[in-house]
Write an enzyme that holds these catalytic residues in place. Structure first.
Site, PDB file in Angstrom:
ATOM      1  N   ARG A 238       0.855  -1.185   0.000  1.00  0.00           N
ATOM      2  CA  ARG A 238       0.000   0.000   0.000  1.00  0.00           C
ATOM      3  C   ARG A 238       0.895   1.241   0.000  1.00  0.00           C
ATOM      4  O   ARG A 238       1.897   1.307   0.732  1.00  0.00           O
ATOM      5  CB  ARG A 238      -0.899   0.034   1.242  1.00  0.00           C
ATOM      6  CG  ARG A 238      -2.089  -0.910   1.196  1.00  0.00           C
ATOM      7  CD  ARG A 238      -3.104  -0.526   0.105  1.00  0.00           C
ATOM      8  NE  ARG A 238      -4.270  -1.388   0.085  1.00  0.00           N
ATOM      9  CZ  ARG A 238      -4.388  -2.529  -0.631  1.00  0.00           C
ATOM     10  NH1 ARG A 238      -3.398  -2.908  -1.418  1.00  0.00           N
ATOM     11  NH2 ARG A 238      -5.500  -3.242  -0.577  1.00  0.00           N
ATOM     12  N   GLU A 267      -4.344   7.246  -5.354  1.00  0.00           N
ATOM     13  CA  GLU A 267      -4.547   6.473  -6.579  1.00  0.00           C
ATOM     14  C   GLU A 267      -5.869   6.873  -7.220  1.00  0.00           C
ATOM     15  O   GLU A 267      -6.850   7.022  -6.492  1.00  0.00           O
ATOM     16  CB  GLU A 267      -4.561   4.978  -6.253  1.00  0.00           C
ATOM     17  CG  GLU A 267      -3.201   4.491  -5.735  1.00  0.00           C
ATOM     18  CD  GLU A 267      -3.163   2.990  -5.441  1.00  0.00           C
ATOM     19  OE1 GLU A 267      -4.182   2.310  -5.640  1.00  0.00           O
ATOM     20  OE2 GLU A 267      -2.112   2.513  -5.019  1.00  0.00           O
ATOM     21  N   HIS A 286      -1.207  -0.207  -9.750  1.00  0.00           N
ATOM     22  CA  HIS A 286      -1.842  -1.113  -8.779  1.00  0.00           C
ATOM     23  C   HIS A 286      -2.450  -2.349  -9.466  1.00  0.00           C
ATOM     24  O   HIS A 286      -3.668  -2.561  -9.434  1.00  0.00           O
ATOM     25  CB  HIS A 286      -2.908  -0.371  -7.958  1.00  0.00           C
ATOM     26  CG  HIS A 286      -3.220  -1.052  -6.653  1.00  0.00           C
ATOM     27  ND1 HIS A 286      -3.657  -0.382  -5.547  1.00  0.00           N
ATOM     28  CD2 HIS A 286      -3.153  -2.360  -6.279  1.00  0.00           C
ATOM     29  CE1 HIS A 286      -3.856  -1.231  -4.539  1.00  0.00           C
ATOM     30  NE2 HIS A 286      -3.548  -2.447  -4.980  1.00  0.00           N
TER      31      HIS A 286
HETATM   32  C1  GLV Z   1      -4.790  -5.502  -3.626  1.00  0.00           C
HETATM   33  O1  GLV Z   1      -4.101  -4.546  -3.486  1.00  0.00           O
HETATM   34  C2  GLV Z   1      -5.412  -6.214  -2.580  1.00  0.00           C
HETATM   35  O2  GLV Z   1      -5.316  -5.792  -1.419  1.00  0.00           O
HETATM   36  O3  GLV Z   1      -6.036  -7.222  -2.848  1.00  0.00           O
END
Ligand code: GLV
Length: 333
Positions: A238, A267, A286
């Site tokens: 993250r 994001e 991401h």
């Molecule tokens: C992706 O970032 C997730 O947490 O599944």
């Protein structure tokens, strides 16, 4: 029989939608991104279930707008976008989608390691720009991955899957975790160390911890200065775990060799984010779990978790286990 109302706030794959058909009365946000807040709240007025995802903030305001809500099924393993204590206090189950995305996320982490170390994105742009004039001994020289040391911060499922891949590259594995992972230690020859020792000794520092109050800003100026000048920071967990301003300075002033980032504090990352201007920072939007296999499996798992709660069963991936100490679940299906 009236079916329970459910809102699916992300464009969910057919693999998940087909499980919901006939079992719940659901609406789906089919456009990209996330529904505007007022539309989301309007759709939750009578809803007993919400299938949410990374762009959706699930907080007290949302719960106030959804008085019948019984389950928030999150299409992701990380659930930092959800106010879990608030959900628990209201007797709302929160679920996530672990396991099914572990291989995909570990693969993507390794793609970032290799791309950053061997300057793959930069090399691709160099070739296409027409600047490639001749083979040269010093052209786009990077760092060697094989035989180097990786430091894994957060040795859960994904951290261990990355360690397993690292062993295939003959890497030495260090890890930082509050709990000892004896199995990983024997199976992967991984060694538990303090965070400072990990930062000092690793050639690649890879983040795999959840975002919590304890991990927000975990990697800041002090930590980046502890890293080797030749080291690379990888973040597929993250964004807010890393202080991006400090990372920019570290990468532009050569405190570290570079970074590979799949996640950002904001994001989609704004195009004027300074990190995007640095050639030694590899950036992705991401996509850690974005393999066909993982995303379809996440859709199934999120739908199954949601239906389980509405059927009065214990969902497989319950995040707030203490919610079950509240009055028993009852089936509305
Ligand atoms: C992706 O970032 C997730 O947490 O599944």
């Amino acid at each position: 029989m009236t079916l329970a109302k459910v809102y699916v706030a992300i464009p969910l794959q057919e693999a998940g939608l087909k499980l919901l058909r006939g079992k719940v009365d659901f609406g789906v946000w089919e456009k990209g991104g996330t529904p505007p807040r007022d539309e989301l709240l309007r759709n939750l007025r009578d809803a007993e279930g919400l299938l949410s995802g990374i762009p959706v903030t699930v907080d007290a305001e949302l719960f106030d707008a959804a008085p019948k809500l019984r389950v928030v099924s999150n299409y992701a393993v990380g659930y930092d976008t959800i106010d879990v204590p608030e959900a628990t206090s209201r007797g709302i189950c929160v679920t996530n989608t672990p396991d099914v995305l572990t291989p995909a996320t570990a693969d993507l982490t390794f793609a970032l390691i290799l791309a950053s170390a061997r300057r793959i994105i930069e090399a691709n742009a160099f070739l296409r720009s027409g600047d490639w004039k001749a083979w040269e001994p010093e052209l786009l020289v990077g760092r060697e991955v094989a035989g180097s040391t990786i430091g894994i911060v957060g040795m859960g499922n994904i951290g261990q899957a990355v360690a397993k891949r690292a062993r295939g590259f003959d890497m030495k594995v260090l890890y930082f975790s509050h709990s000892r992972q004896s199995e990983a230690e024997s199976a992967l020859d991984a060694k538990q160390v303090t965070l400072d020792d990990l930062l000092r000794e690793s050639d690649f520092v890879s983040l795999h911890c959840p975002l919590t109050n304890a991990t927000r800003g975990l990697i800041g100026e002090r930590e980046l200065r502890l890293m080797k000048k030749t080291a690379i920071l990888i973040n597929s967990a993250r964004g807010p775990i890393v202080d991006e301003k400090a990372l920019y300075t570290a990468c532009s002033e050569g405190w570290i060799w570079g970074a590979g980032l799949d996640v950002f504090t904001k994001e989609p990352v704004p195009l004027d984010e300074p990190l995007l201007k640095l050639p030694n920072v590899t950036t992705l939007p991401h996509i850690g779990s974005a393999s066909r296999t993982a995303r379809d499996a996440m859709a199934v798992r999120a739908a199954e978790n949601l239906l389980a709660v509405l059927q009065g069963k214990r969902p497989r991936d319950l995040v707030n286990r203490d919610v079950l100490t509240l009055p028993p679940l009852s089936s509305t299906l």
